[in-house]
Design a protein around this motif. Sequence first.
Motif, PDB file in Angstrom:
ATOM      1  N   UNK A 119      35.611  51.651   9.494  1.00  0.00           N
ATOM      2  CA  UNK A 119      34.651  51.632  10.593  1.00  0.00           C
ATOM      3  C   UNK A 119      34.052  50.251  10.827  1.00  0.00           C
ATOM      4  N   UNK A 120      34.291  49.742  12.037  1.00  0.00           N
ATOM      5  CA  UNK A 120      33.649  48.516  12.472  1.00  0.00           C
ATOM      6  C   UNK A 120      32.373  48.815  13.235  1.00  0.00           C
ATOM      7  N   UNK A 153      35.202  42.417  10.070  1.00  0.00           N
ATOM      8  CA  UNK A 153      35.903  41.386  10.834  1.00  0.00           C
ATOM      9  C   UNK A 153      34.883  40.636  11.680  1.00  0.00           C
ATOM     10  N   UNK A 154      34.609  39.399  11.307  1.00  0.00           N
ATOM     11  CA  UNK A 154      33.526  38.644  11.943  1.00  0.00           C
ATOM     12  C   UNK A 154      33.788  38.359  13.418  1.00  0.00           C
ATOM     13  N   UNK A 155      35.028  38.077  13.784  1.00  0.00           N
ATOM     14  CA  UNK A 155      35.339  37.767  15.179  1.00  0.00           C
ATOM     15  C   UNK A 155      35.330  39.019  16.042  1.00  0.00           C
ATOM     16  N   UNK A 156      35.889  40.109  15.544  1.00  0.00           N
ATOM     17  CA  UNK A 156      35.966  41.330  16.346  1.00  0.00           C
ATOM     18  C   UNK A 156      34.592  41.884  16.675  1.00  0.00           C
ATOM     19  N   UNK A 180      37.664  43.398   3.546  1.00  0.00           N
ATOM     20  CA  UNK A 180      36.834  42.202   3.387  1.00  0.00           C
ATOM     21  C   UNK A 180      37.693  40.976   3.686  1.00  0.00           C
ATOM     22  N   UNK A 181      37.152  40.042   4.451  1.00  0.00           N
ATOM     23  CA  UNK A 181      37.899  38.834   4.817  1.00  0.00           C
ATOM     24  C   UNK A 181      37.269  37.627   4.153  1.00  0.00           C
ATOM     25  N   UNK A 268      42.750  28.111  12.871  1.00  0.00           N
ATOM     26  CA  UNK A 268      41.473  28.716  13.262  1.00  0.00           C
ATOM     27  C   UNK A 268      41.579  30.232  13.243  1.00  0.00           C
ATOM     28  N   UNK A 269      40.707  30.892  12.466  1.00  0.00           N
ATOM     29  CA  UNK A 269      40.655  32.351  12.494  1.00  0.00           C
ATOM     30  C   UNK A 269      40.215  32.837  13.868  1.00  0.00           C
ATOM     31  N   UNK A 270      39.365  32.079  14.526  1.00  0.00           N
ATOM     32  CA  UNK A 270      38.917  32.445  15.863  1.00  0.00           C
ATOM     33  C   UNK A 270      40.095  32.486  16.839  1.00  0.00           C
ATOM     34  N   UNK A 271      40.955  31.465  16.782  1.00  0.00           N
ATOM     35  CA  UNK A 271      42.128  31.454  17.660  1.00  0.00           C
ATOM     36  C   UNK A 271      43.086  32.574  17.289  1.00  0.00           C
ATOM     37  N   UNK A 272      43.297  32.768  15.988  1.00  0.00           N
ATOM     38  CA  UNK A 272      44.149  33.868  15.539  1.00  0.00           C
ATOM     39  C   UNK A 272      43.665  35.205  16.095  1.00  0.00           C
ATOM     40  N   UNK A 273      42.351  35.384  16.125  1.00  0.00           N
ATOM     41  CA  UNK A 273      41.794  36.661  16.552  1.00  0.00           C
ATOM     42  C   UNK A 273      42.059  36.950  18.028  1.00  0.00           C
ATOM     43  N   UNK A 274      42.290  35.926  18.826  1.00  0.00           N
ATOM     44  CA  UNK A 274      42.617  36.134  20.235  1.00  0.00           C
ATOM     45  C   UNK A 274      43.982  36.815  20.370  1.00  0.00           C
TER      46      UNK A 274
END
Length: 332
Positions: A119-120, A153-156, A180-181, A268-274
């Motif tokens: 659960x997010x 998931x920090x980005x989501x 956990x990330x 970048x995890x941020x770019x990956x998350x896209x």
Amino acid sequence: MAKSGLLNASDIHGVWSILPTPSKPDASDWRATNTVDLDETARAVEGLIAAGANGILSMGTLGECESLTWEEKKVFMQTIVETARGRVPVFVGTTTLNTRDTIEQTRYAHSIGADGTMLGIPMWCNPCVDMAVQYYKDVAEAVPEMNIAIYANTEAFKFDFPRAFWARVSEIRQVVAAKYIGIEFLLQDLHLTKHRMKLLPLDYQYYAAARMDDFVDAFWSSGTVCGPLVSTTLRDKVIAARRTKDWTDAHAFQGRLVKTAAPFPEDSFKTFSIYNVALEKGRIDAAGWMNAGPVRPPYNDICPASYLDSWKASGQRWAELHKQLETESSGK
């Protein structure tokens, strides 16, 4: 066999497979209905259990919880639960944009026999700690016999899952684990949660995390559906290292494992998350153990080819390691 009812942290151990929601060939078309390949779902779940996976996590980002219809979610959940038949714990994603829909989906998942929810947090508005903790409290109160694995998931979810969050959410009885990330704050968070819940690191970080604290004896892996023997070998080598106090073999295997990894786009995890769904599905399909299928809209057809090629190559390297391990195992 999976343990019925509420689990304890000690019940969470070993390899927890991240399962994509396999899609039919037309799934990228918004006109498509019933896009879940249920035959491939059942085949993959059966294969993971036969290979020794200890638990299944589904319908996170890679599982396209965000782009499945409710009817698709229901038949997918049913197929996983019916195929698993209680042999391993099954956690299904029930994240929505609000508490009431999340509770409805969680109640349904519990009613069909799912052991828990991954659960997010609702991601429309940036949450504060109070809101995030209360959300988990409300779901736990509404479905008191449902286990909860927090999807951190920090980005989501527009939330950095700070130390205060872990200290408070671990007091909720139903919260038994977290996907956990990163491991930068792992020891601090283990201390704050008082070992009441398992924090599951990524497979690539499991060796380092396991060296930090013996309590860390479980990890999550989307690589299982690229070839499960890699993940179960990692698990078994850490178990052997703890038993013998000799980490040489586990360290050597870690060296083989990291060679399969793909770098984050632009580091970048941020770019990956896209591009997460396309990259992970491309990796899985390239490995060939499972057919993840096309990406559902609106996240289809957006990933640059150079990024995707890198992740396909990672899947192929994982598959090659899986093949090597099969050969090594047969030669014993």
